[in-house]
Design a protein around this motif. Structure first.
Motif, mmCIF file in Angstrom:
data_model
loop_
_atom_site.group_PDB
_atom_site.id
_atom_site.type_symbol
_atom_site.label_atom_id
_atom_site.label_comp_id
_atom_site.label_asym_id
_atom_site.label_seq_id
_atom_site.Cartn_x
_atom_site.Cartn_y
_atom_site.Cartn_z
ATOM 1 N N ARG A 56 1.043 -1.061 0.014
ATOM 2 C CA ARG A 56 0.045 -0.030 0.156
ATOM 3 C C ARG A 56 0.728 1.191 0.111
ATOM 4 N N PRO A 57 0.651 2.129 -1.108
ATOM 5 C CA PRO A 57 1.573 3.320 -0.989
ATOM 6 C C PRO A 57 1.007 4.240 -0.246
ATOM 7 N N SER A 62 4.926 10.618 6.209
ATOM 8 C CA SER A 62 5.320 10.871 7.646
ATOM 9 C C SER A 62 5.954 9.928 8.272
ATOM 10 N N LEU A 63 6.471 10.393 9.341
ATOM 11 C CA LEU A 63 7.623 9.664 10.260
ATOM 12 C C LEU A 63 6.966 9.027 11.353
ATOM 13 N N ASP A 64 5.462 9.037 11.576
ATOM 14 C CA ASP A 64 4.810 8.693 12.782
ATOM 15 C C ASP A 64 4.734 7.056 12.446
ATOM 16 N N TYR A 103 13.386 16.578 -3.302
ATOM 17 C CA TYR A 103 13.421 17.555 -2.064
ATOM 18 C C TYR A 103 12.106 17.094 -0.741
ATOM 19 N N ASP A 104 11.065 16.560 -1.391
ATOM 20 C CA ASP A 104 9.947 16.166 -0.502
ATOM 21 C C ASP A 104 10.487 15.221 0.502
ATOM 22 N N MET A 105 11.443 14.475 0.262
ATOM 23 C CA MET A 105 11.992 13.506 1.281
ATOM 24 C C MET A 105 13.351 14.039 1.924
ATOM 25 N N CYS A 106 13.619 15.271 1.879
ATOM 26 C CA CYS A 106 14.903 15.619 2.537
ATOM 27 C C CYS A 106 14.762 15.678 4.165
ATOM 28 N N TYR A 133 5.922 5.703 0.785
ATOM 29 C CA TYR A 133 5.870 7.029 0.176
ATOM 30 C C TYR A 133 6.458 7.181 -1.070
ATOM 31 N N LEU A 134 7.938 6.591 -0.999
ATOM 32 C CA LEU A 134 8.628 6.465 -2.374
ATOM 33 C C LEU A 134 7.712 5.586 -3.384
#
Length: 186
Positions: A56-57, A62-64, A103-106, A133-134
């Protein structure tokens, strides 16, 4: 003089057909230049995380991450086994290579990089969220568009002043924009 010491080879020019360069692809379009990461490179990261097209993408990064059950909760803060620790570091290195075009993953990659010395099961769970997410943004490209007129350089900085609740260390960041296009960030 340099030709005697080094053999130089002129590669392909950036044209309408994409050229591959160290895991990246670059192509000229009618409006500028597109840069994206090779599908093989991205697939390798996802496979190492145990993700595939059936996973599931995520549409939002989020890092939660929270333990799924009581058994996982007991292991949540234990260090990863040596083999998983090596895999964690290798994937973080690959993600860090992607950050200049993604940049969205920085921020997420920077946070995960802080845990490279002693990653835990919770670190691995957060890394898998970045992988999901990727998976959902695998086709994203950076588009660079030329500008006519004068160059305009903008620099934005920020710091959270002792924002890490455990170590009380600050996290600072900066973004450099050239004609409203991000050219560097940290």
């Amino acid at each position: 003089q340099i030709a005697k010491l080094v053999k130089l080879k002129i590669g392909p020019w950036i044209g309408r057909e994409a050229i591959k360069f160290v895991g990246k692809q670059i192509r000229r379009t009618s409006t500028g230049v597109e840069i994206w990461h090779d599908e093989k490179y991205l697939t390798g990261i996802l496979e190492e995380l145990g993700l595939n097209e059936k996973s599931r993408p995520l549409g939002t990064l989020s890092l939660d991450a929270h333990p799924m059950n009581h058994e996982e909760k007991l292991k949540w803060d234990r260090p990863l086994p040596e083999e998983m620790h090596y895999t964690y570091r290798r994937i973080i290195g690959k993600l860090r290579y992607m950050v200049p075009e993604r940049y969205d993953m920085c921020y997420a990659v920077q946070r995960l990089s802080k845990e490279m010395a002693t990653p835990t099961l919770s670190s691995w769970a957060r890394l898998k969220k970045v992988g999901r997410y990727l998976l959902g943004t695998v086709n994203w490209k950076t588009v660079l568009q030329p500008s006519t007129g004068s160059l305009r350089l903008q620099v934005w900085t920020d710091s959270d002043h002792a924002g890490d609740k455990e170590t009380r260390r600050s996290t600072s960041s900066a973004v450099l924009l050239l004609n409203n296009a991000m050219v560097s960030s940290y």
